[in-house]
Write an enzyme that holds these catalytic residues in place. Structure first.
Site, short mmCIF file in Angstrom:
data_model
loop_
_atom_site.label_atom_id
_atom_site.label_comp_id
_atom_site.label_asym_id
_atom_site.label_seq_id
_atom_site.Cartn_x
_atom_site.Cartn_y
_atom_site.Cartn_z
N GLU A 232 -3.22 -3.56 -5.57
CA GLU A 232 -4.53 -3.84 -4.93
C GLU A 232 -5.53 -2.73 -5.18
O GLU A 232 -6.41 -2.47 -4.33
CB GLU A 232 -4.38 -3.98 -3.41
N CYS B 298 0.82 -1.22 0.00
CA CYS B 298 0.00 0.00 0.00
C CYS B 298 0.85 1.26 0.00
O CYS B 298 0.38 2.33 -0.39
CB CYS B 298 -0.92 0.00 1.21
#
Ligand code: AHR
Length: 659
Positions: A388, A257
């Site tokens: 993601e 992330c």
């Protein structure tokens, strides 16, 4: 004479033919196997859990550039992890300023005004005005080792200022000391070395003006000279060596992330992380602490090269994390997209990365790599785009633009797409749809899941369409670091090897976690400043990495397929000719497996058995890091034999060709 020349030429030609046809270095590969990826297992590196600053990045000074701020953690400010000192009845003052920094990317610095230097050393050991840095939970020093200190100073008063640079124990003992003297009224870098007289686990760095005067100070740095491979601005040697010894085939970085960031302004932009450290852009880490970018793209690529792993950088797809601003609580609506009028520039940034990594030293970006000390290209093959990401129209549009641009300009680069954070669901399906539409060469799957899932889903990749994108399983783990978790992952890895024709790469995540500073509870290696604690999961990864192959063989190891606690895989490494059996028993009692090596000629005798086994609940801790470790011994095998796989175990049998 002529005869000799002819002999030599013949020899060279013959050697060339043998090497180029693979005969010279590759063993004969028996029929009946299938080729699998020869770069299957690697490392996922993300600066989470203090993996970089305070972790593998060997910088000992915390908040070296006075850039900490309250948006990172409540109470943090540019002077966090520093203390003001005026020992020996001295006095002065200190301030944080921004008007004339070392570099615009590094706005804050400290001004010390040493107004009066006392002379009462006999009471306090030393007189002066200055600061102390507390390090990352202190600084570990070894007696007799050299530590390289550097600082940027600007003298603000008329006469030169003498600074004592020292390492001090928490009891005030001075372990090492040296002097520097300011000479310039402009920012200038000063260096010295410190050699401690004792080893200590918790020391502090003290910078003390011992003459009157006013000066500005920034980018205060202290590195052990003994970094990994002795690289300047390098990595903590024991930790980097632990990873090198795994023999990973690739390293993915910088996340996770961290790549797409907590809002658009927080995306990881690679250009901010190269060049002299004082010019890099520091910023808040998505995981709630500070990243100096001292471990930047150059250092990542250098580390990959140093350990013989391929670099796999992942760049943002022009959108931020959907959970930006903590919006995971309200369904992850925080994704923000770069405005379309910024996309051309951003696409160029990604293309520039490829030129920086692979271009000649004479090219615009290749010259920056060369200036950093690496004129040769880094041989970049893969670039991941996105991590993601939520499959919104904004994402798809930007991803497509980036992918098309890289494909057109650099068809030699394999682009890795993304298919969401889970093993199924909307983003997974839409990600694969996009991949099929664009005919992506590879996509990045992620899943963190309970260990039992790995046992019950061994066939996941068996049914994958080999004509579609290959898979990079970029992040996966079972929730936990007990032996049972590791053995469940070993079961999965046998399935990954069996499907090594469609799964090109896989990496466990996350990699590193500093005790007391974790944001993610399940990790591969825990550590503090002195101790490394590889988990059982680490040993499973290492055993698979060090025993990888490039050909897979079915039905060499037989057992009841209905028993989902059992799994096995057989690979051959054509470079060494070794045949490697991996047998996993995730059950509570030993189980027999029947091995038939008749496919392989000249096998038997001469093998090595490594077993990782123990109590399913067993784990390693910083206090007892050696509780669960694999054990290796010599082992003799016949053409046919029965192997009794211990309860809760991974066994690896490496069989060499009979000589
Ligand atoms: O590995 C930890 C995090 O898990 C990664 O940053 C992210 O990609 C995933 O959700």
């Amino acid at each position: 004479m002529n005869v000799k020349i002819l002999d030599y030429r013949t020899f060279v030609i013959l050697a060339f033919v043998l090497i180029s046809t693979g005969c010279f270095v590759h063993a004969q590969v028996p029929k009946g196997g299938k080729e699998i990826s020869d770069e299957l297992l690697g490392l996922f590196f993300e600066d989470i859990n203090y993996a970089a600053d305070g972790g593998i990045y060997a910088e000992m000074v915390q908040n070296r550039s006075f850039e900490y701020d309250p948006t990172e953690q409540q109470g943090w400010n540019p002077f966090s992890f520093w203390e003001y000192m005026e020992p020996g009845y001295s006095y002065g003052k200190i301030s944080v300023e921004t008007s004339n920094p070392v570099h615009k990317n590094n706005p804050h610095y400290v001004v010390v005004d040493a107004e009066f230097i006392g002379n009462y050393e006999e009471h306090e050991g030393k007189s002066g005005v200055g600061v102390k840095n507390l390090g990352f939970d202190g600084m570990v020093v070894k007696e007799g080792d050299t530590y390289n200190f550097s600082v940027f100073l600007k003298q603000l008063s008329e006469s030169p200022i003498t600074l004592d640079i020292g390492l001090q124990g928490t009891d005030g003992t001075v372990l090492a000391e040296n002097k520097i003297q300011s000479t310039a009224k402009n920012w200038e870098k000063y260096t010295t070395t410190l050699v401690p007289s004792q080893s200590r686990d918790t020391t502090h760095l003290v910078i003390l003006a011992t003459t009157k005067g006013k000066f500005a100070m920034d980018v205060v740095s202290l590195f052990p000279e003994k970094t990994f491979k002795n690289r300047p601005n390098g990595l903590r040697a024991d930790m980097a060596q632990l990873l090198a010894d795994m023999e990973p085939k690739f390293v993915r970085f910088p996340g996770g992330c961290l790549v797409h960031g907590d809002g658009l302004h927080n995306m990881y932009r690679w250009k901010n992380t190269i060049g002299p450290i004082e010019q890099r852009v520091e910023q808040r880490n998505i995981w709630g602490y500070h990243q100096t970018a001292g471990l930047g793209y150059f250092e990542y690529f250098q580390f990959c090269e140093d350990i013989g792993a391929k670099p796999v950088p992942v760049v943002p797809a022009g959108v931020s994390c959907q959970n930006s601003g903590g919006t995971w609580r309200i369904g992850g609506k925080g994704q923000r997209a770069l405005p379309m009028d910024e996309m051309d520039e951003y696409i160029q940034e990604v293309l520039d990365l490829i030129e920086w990594a692979n271009g000649p030293a004479t090219s615009k970006w290749g010259s920056k790599r060369a200036a950093a000390g690496h004129p040769e290209p880094f041989n970049l093959e893969y670039v991941g785009i996105g991590n993601e990401d939520k499959m919104t129209p904004e994402f798809k549009e930007r991803f497509t633009m980036l992918y098309e641009a890289v494909k057109e300009k650099h068809p030699e680069i394999t682009v890795i797409g993304t298919v969401g954070p889970f093993l199924e669901g909307e983003d997974f399906d839409k990600g694969w749809e996009l991949s099929n539409k664009l005919r992506l060469p590879m996509v990045d799957e992620h899943y963190y899941i309970e260990p039992d899932w790995y046992l019950g889903n061994q066939e996941r990749y068996d049914a994958y369409d080999r004509k579609k994108a290959q898979v990079y399983l970029g992040e996966y783990a079972s929730w936990g670091n007990k032996l049972y978790n590791a053995i469940a992952e070993a079961v999965h890895l046998t399935a990954i090897e069996r499907n090594g024709d469609v799964v090109r790469m896989a990496s466990y995540a996350p990699l590193l976690a500093k005790k007391g500073h974790t944001q993610w509870s399940t990790d591969m290696v825990f550590f503090d400043n002195t101790t490394l604690c590889p988990t059982p999961n680490f040993y499973v990864q290492k055993l698979f990495m060090k025993n990888s192959g490039d050909h897979y063989y079915e039905n060499v190891v037989k057992f009841s397929k209905k028993d989902t606690t059992l799994a096995a895989s057989t690979v051959m490494d054509s470079k060494t000719g070794d045949v490697i059996l991996k047998m996993v028993n995730a059950g509570k009692v030993p189980k027999n497996m029947e091995v038939n090596l008749s496919k392989f000629k000249n096998r038997g005798g001469n093998a090595k058995l490594t077993v990782l086994t123990g109590d399913p609940e067993a784990e390693n801790t910083i206090e007892d890091p050696g509780n669960v470790v694999p054990v290796t011994k010599a082992y003799s095998v016949d053409k046919n034999f029965t192997y009794s796989a211990p309860a809760m175990s991974l066994s690896v049998i490496r069989i060499r060709t009979k000589t």
